[in-house]
Motif scaffolding. Sequence first.
Motif, PDB file in Angstrom:
ATOM      1  N   UNK A 196       6.121 -23.196 -12.992  1.00  0.00           N
ATOM      2  CA  UNK A 196       6.333 -22.100 -12.059  1.00  0.00           C
ATOM      3  C   UNK A 196       7.329 -21.114 -12.654  1.00  0.00           C
ATOM      4  N   UNK A 197       6.926 -19.849 -12.780  1.00  0.00           N
ATOM      5  CA  UNK A 197       7.818 -18.788 -13.249  1.00  0.00           C
ATOM      6  C   UNK A 197       8.481 -18.156 -12.037  1.00  0.00           C
ATOM      7  N   UNK A 198       9.802 -18.264 -11.946  1.00  0.00           N
ATOM      8  CA  UNK A 198      10.521 -17.844 -10.747  1.00  0.00           C
ATOM      9  C   UNK A 198      11.202 -16.493 -10.931  1.00  0.00           C
ATOM     10  N   UNK A 199      11.381 -15.803  -9.812  1.00  0.00           N
ATOM     11  CA  UNK A 199      11.996 -14.478  -9.834  1.00  0.00           C
ATOM     12  C   UNK A 199      13.465 -14.527 -10.237  1.00  0.00           C
ATOM     13  N   UNK A 200      14.126 -15.692 -10.075  1.00  0.00           N
ATOM     14  CA  UNK A 200      15.526 -15.800 -10.458  1.00  0.00           C
ATOM     15  C   UNK A 200      15.709 -16.132 -11.929  1.00  0.00           C
ATOM     16  N   UNK A 201      14.617 -16.129 -12.693  1.00  0.00           N
ATOM     17  CA  UNK A 201      14.705 -16.374 -14.120  1.00  0.00           C
ATOM     18  C   UNK A 201      14.619 -17.829 -14.518  1.00  0.00           C
ATOM     19  N   UNK A 202      14.380 -18.716 -13.570  1.00  0.00           N
ATOM     20  CA  UNK A 202      14.236 -20.140 -13.895  1.00  0.00           C
ATOM     21  C   UNK A 202      12.767 -20.506 -14.044  1.00  0.00           C
ATOM     22  N   UNK A 203      12.511 -21.464 -14.912  1.00  0.00           N
ATOM     23  CA  UNK A 203      11.189 -22.050 -15.062  1.00  0.00           C
ATOM     24  C   UNK A 203      11.238 -23.448 -14.466  1.00  0.00           C
ATOM     25  N   UNK A 204      10.377 -23.693 -13.488  1.00  0.00           N
ATOM     26  CA  UNK A 204      10.394 -24.980 -12.806  1.00  0.00           C
ATOM     27  C   UNK A 204       9.105 -25.739 -13.088  1.00  0.00           C
TER      28      UNK A 204
END
Length: 306
Positions: A196-204
């Motif tokens: 998951x590419x997140x808007x806060x810059x984290x990859x989950x």
Amino acid sequence: MIPGSTGVGHAAPVGAVAFRADGRRLASGSADGSVFVWDTVDPSRPVLLTAFTVHVPVTGLAWNPGATDLLATGTSEGDAGVWRVVDDRPPARLATLAGHPGPVRSVEWMPDGQHLICLFGVERAAIWNAMGEAYLGELTDCVRLAVSPDGLVATIGPDGAVAVRDLWRGTGPAARPLASPVLDCAWSADGTALALARADGALELVTAYLDPALTIPVGDGMLRCVTWSSGGPVAGGETATHAFGTDGRPRWRSPIVLPRAGSLAVGGPLAAAATEGERPHLLALADGATLVAPALARQEPWTLPG
């Protein structure tokens, strides 16, 4: 540009890229309405094999998982098509899936190679029996989606929430609130993990039913796009593109900026990015080195050969 050439390509920015399953062919679609199929056996010198036009901007591409000569296209004018594309003859359109009330922003095959999901408009996805040109229904509240090798469909809603559903069994979607809105998602090759590419810059990384597995704080601006290589996830966004191992360890960082979700694909030893150039930007998956860095697209009259 003529087939067989290694020179410049589309006359407008590349909006979609897709690798064939064997990684030896890369399709690119452009805002000028053209679709090119490249031979990428020599990664540093992609050769144009086939060119055809759909006459309106191309916004989505997907190779069929079972029939290597079938390519699905989506356009800004609300239709999708299925094309037979082989190296030694002109491309032939086999099916037209029309009537979507909005641009078809991406196309995704189900694993059976018969059903195609067309993401269209703002937050809807139509399900088709592609070769029969039969509309079967639709998903709502869906701005991005990805299909697993087992046929699970991960969707991202307009609020950035993620759900996973099994369309064939008709089970209700599994869903989970996340720490930050998700902009793109991609399944691992074995279907056991979802990136998951997140808007806060984290990859989950989560399991097939959204149980948390690993969070990677990339910290390099908003992540807009993610895909999966044999070595692990590859994600990009506002400032760079990154590759990680399945354990979350960084493998490389490239300054390539990805403008939108779905603008990244991997095949064999390559990653291809749809940037503002006239050809896909090609990177080596081993170390992130740039193999092809296209110039900006030409803004001039252009026609397909022949």
